[in-house]
Design an enzyme around this catalytic site. Structure first.
Site, PDB file in Angstrom:
ATOM      1  N   ARG A  76      48.093 102.493   4.876  1.00  0.00           N
ATOM      2  CA  ARG A  76      49.054 101.672   5.629  1.00  0.00           C
ATOM      3  C   ARG A  76      48.416 101.129   6.908  1.00  0.00           C
ATOM      4  O   ARG A  76      48.830 100.113   7.438  1.00  0.00           O
ATOM      5  CB  ARG A  76      50.265 102.510   6.053  1.00  0.00           C
ATOM      6  CG  ARG A  76      51.175 102.944   4.937  1.00  0.00           C
ATOM      7  CD  ARG A  76      52.456 103.521   5.545  1.00  0.00           C
ATOM      8  NE  ARG A  76      53.199 104.333   4.603  1.00  0.00           N
ATOM      9  CZ  ARG A  76      54.036 103.862   3.679  1.00  0.00           C
ATOM     10  NH1 ARG A  76      54.229 102.573   3.578  1.00  0.00           N
ATOM     11  NH2 ARG A  76      54.676 104.668   2.864  1.00  0.00           N
ATOM     12  N   ASP A  80      58.154  92.862  -6.244  1.00  0.00           N
ATOM     13  CA  ASP A  80      57.369  92.958  -7.480  1.00  0.00           C
ATOM     14  C   ASP A  80      58.276  92.540  -8.650  1.00  0.00           C
ATOM     15  O   ASP A  80      58.474  91.354  -8.877  1.00  0.00           O
ATOM     16  CB  ASP A  80      56.845  94.396  -7.597  1.00  0.00           C
ATOM     17  CG  ASP A  80      55.868  94.607  -8.730  1.00  0.00           C
ATOM     18  OD1 ASP A  80      55.645  93.674  -9.502  1.00  0.00           O
ATOM     19  OD2 ASP A  80      55.312  95.720  -8.851  1.00  0.00           O
ATOM     20  N   PHE A  86      47.727  95.901  -7.597  1.00  0.00           N
ATOM     21  CA  PHE A  86      48.304  96.852  -6.642  1.00  0.00           C
ATOM     22  C   PHE A  86      47.656  96.632  -5.281  1.00  0.00           C
ATOM     23  O   PHE A  86      46.435  96.660  -5.140  1.00  0.00           O
ATOM     24  CB  PHE A  86      48.163  98.314  -7.088  1.00  0.00           C
ATOM     25  CG  PHE A  86      49.078  99.198  -6.296  1.00  0.00           C
ATOM     26  CD1 PHE A  86      50.416  99.332  -6.644  1.00  0.00           C
ATOM     27  CD2 PHE A  86      48.620  99.843  -5.150  1.00  0.00           C
ATOM     28  CE1 PHE A  86      51.279 100.104  -5.880  1.00  0.00           C
ATOM     29  CE2 PHE A  86      49.480 100.617  -4.378  1.00  0.00           C
ATOM     30  CZ  PHE A  86      50.808 100.739  -4.744  1.00  0.00           C
ATOM     31  N   GLU A 117      61.275  92.736   3.870  1.00  0.00           N
ATOM     32  CA  GLU A 117      60.587  93.544   2.862  1.00  0.00           C
ATOM     33  C   GLU A 117      59.082  93.329   2.930  1.00  0.00           C
ATOM     34  O   GLU A 117      58.631  92.252   3.329  1.00  0.00           O
ATOM     35  CB  GLU A 117      61.066  93.132   1.463  1.00  0.00           C
ATOM     36  CG  GLU A 117      62.253  93.929   0.963  1.00  0.00           C
ATOM     37  CD  GLU A 117      61.845  95.288   0.417  1.00  0.00           C
ATOM     38  OE1 GLU A 117      60.673  95.681   0.550  1.00  0.00           O
ATOM     39  OE2 GLU A 117      62.724  95.961  -0.144  1.00  0.00           O
ATOM     40  N   ASP A 118      58.335  94.336   2.511  1.00  0.00           N
ATOM     41  CA  ASP A 118      56.887  94.172   2.423  1.00  0.00           C
ATOM     42  C   ASP A 118      56.501  93.412   1.162  1.00  0.00           C
ATOM     43  O   ASP A 118      55.761  92.445   1.212  1.00  0.00           O
ATOM     44  CB  ASP A 118      56.185  95.542   2.479  1.00  0.00           C
ATOM     45  CG  ASP A 118      56.794  96.585   1.538  1.00  0.00           C
ATOM     46  OD1 ASP A 118      57.749  96.265   0.800  1.00  0.00           O
ATOM     47  OD2 ASP A 118      56.314  97.738   1.554  1.00  0.00           O
TER      48      ASP A 118
HETATM   49  P1  XMP Z   1      60.090  96.119  -7.364  1.00  0.00           P
HETATM   50  O1  XMP Z   1      59.368  96.171  -8.672  1.00  0.00           O
HETATM   51  O2  XMP Z   1      61.321  96.953  -7.365  1.00  0.00           O
HETATM   52  O3  XMP Z   1      59.070  96.792  -6.362  1.00  0.00           O
HETATM   53  O4  XMP Z   1      60.341  94.695  -6.907  1.00  0.00           O
HETATM   54  C1  XMP Z   1      59.249  96.691  -5.007  1.00  0.00           C
HETATM   55  C2  XMP Z   1      58.782  97.930  -4.296  1.00  0.00           C
HETATM   56  O5  XMP Z   1      57.699  98.528  -4.973  1.00  0.00           O
HETATM   57  C3  XMP Z   1      56.673  98.871  -4.104  1.00  0.00           C
HETATM   58  N1  XMP Z   1      55.480  98.109  -4.520  1.00  0.00           N
HETATM   59  C4  XMP Z   1      54.260  98.218  -3.982  1.00  0.00           C
HETATM   60  N2  XMP Z   1      53.818  98.964  -2.965  1.00  0.00           N
HETATM   61  N3  XMP Z   1      51.659  98.030  -3.265  1.00  0.00           N
HETATM   62  C5  XMP Z   1      52.490  98.869  -2.608  1.00  0.00           C
HETATM   63  O6  XMP Z   1      52.061  99.531  -1.679  1.00  0.00           O
HETATM   64  C6  XMP Z   1      52.035  97.254  -4.289  1.00  0.00           C
HETATM   65  O7  XMP Z   1      51.235  96.507  -4.850  1.00  0.00           O
HETATM   66  C7  XMP Z   1      53.414  97.357  -4.681  1.00  0.00           C
HETATM   67  N4  XMP Z   1      54.143  96.728  -5.638  1.00  0.00           N
HETATM   68  C8  XMP Z   1      55.399  97.219  -5.519  1.00  0.00           C
HETATM   69  C9  XMP Z   1      57.146  98.549  -2.735  1.00  0.00           C
HETATM   70  O8  XMP Z   1      57.644  99.738  -2.139  1.00  0.00           O
HETATM   71  C10 XMP Z   1      58.266  97.557  -2.918  1.00  0.00           C
HETATM   72  O9  XMP Z   1      59.282  97.676  -1.949  1.00  0.00           O
HETATM   73 MG    MG Z   2      55.167 102.259  -0.939  1.00  0.00          MG
END
Ligand code: XMP
Ligand code: MG
Length: 183
Positions: free
Chosen positions: A161, A96, A148, A92-93
């Site tokens: 990206r 959150d 963010f 995963e990237d």
């Molecule tokens: P949750 O809240 O489900 O979020 O854990 C995970 C997904 O939300 C996106 N995400 C971000 N994408 N910058 C981004 O480009 C951010 O700061 C960010 N925070 C959450 C991401 O797709 C991740 O898989």
């Molecule tokens: Mg995204």
């Protein structure tokens, strides 16, 4: 926030941890597109330095718009059957709230019946006080403050990206008119 040299160095550290846990096994590294793609490439490269074997697969897991986590997840492009009985490491990237993974991991377990599932995330956002993460990853590259983030695969409405380093998005970055970019 984090430059490319620091990222690459930490990615090597994470690869070492994975190798220690999976030596003698051949996990499937499952990349969540699109965001985890640069991390995935560099992680694979670092695992090869350890002669760690793995198979590669990709899944699209997205429905995230703007800067608010919707929690709605859809998986596409994955043959669930092919993960049956395998050790899966979901790459995963960013983690959150954990909403995405709290949905995705049980769905994967139910549909694929893998031998194991672990999650490896490059970034883990620290939540505001009192908030509890719905999912905790086994491998984390960096724990970061709650901003963010863009760059190194991470986007804001598909922009940024392509940046090499990881940044906190600025007001200008949010307001930028993408239609002014060349095709
Ligand atoms: P949750 O809240 O489900 O979020 O854990 C995970 C997904 O939300 C996106 N995400 C971000 N994408 N910058 C981004 O480009 C951010 O700061 C960010 N925070 C959450 C991401 O797709 C991740 O898989
Ligand atoms: Mg995204």
């Amino acid at each position: 926030m984090i430059d490319s040299v620091e990222i690459r160095s930490r990615v090597k550290g994470v690869a070492k941890l994975i190798h220690e846990d999976y030596e003698g096994k051949r996990p499937i590294l499952l990349c969540t597109l699109k965001g985890a793609s640069p991390f995935y490439t560099h992680l694979c490269d670092a695992l090869q330095d350890h002669r760690q074997g793995y198979d590669m697969d990709f899944v699209r897991a997205s429905s995230y718009e703007g800067t608010e986590s919707s929690g709605k997840v859809a998986l596409s492009g994955l043959n669930f059957e092919s993960l049956k009985g395998r050790h899966v490491i979901l790459i995963e990237d960013i983690l959150d709230t954990g909403t995405t993974l709290a949905h995705l991991v049980p769905e994967l377990e139910e549909k694929s019946r893998p031998a194991s599932v672990a999650v490896c995330t490059l970034l883990d956002k620290r939540l505001d006080e009192g908030k509890i993460k719905k999912y905790t990853a086994k491998y984390v590259g960096f724990s970061i403050p709650n901003h963010f983030i863009i760059g190194y695969g991470l986007d804001y409405n598909e922009l940024y990206r392509d940046l090499k380093d990881i940044f906190v998005i600025s007001r200008d970055g949010i307001n930028f008119d993408a239609s002014t970019l060349r095709a």
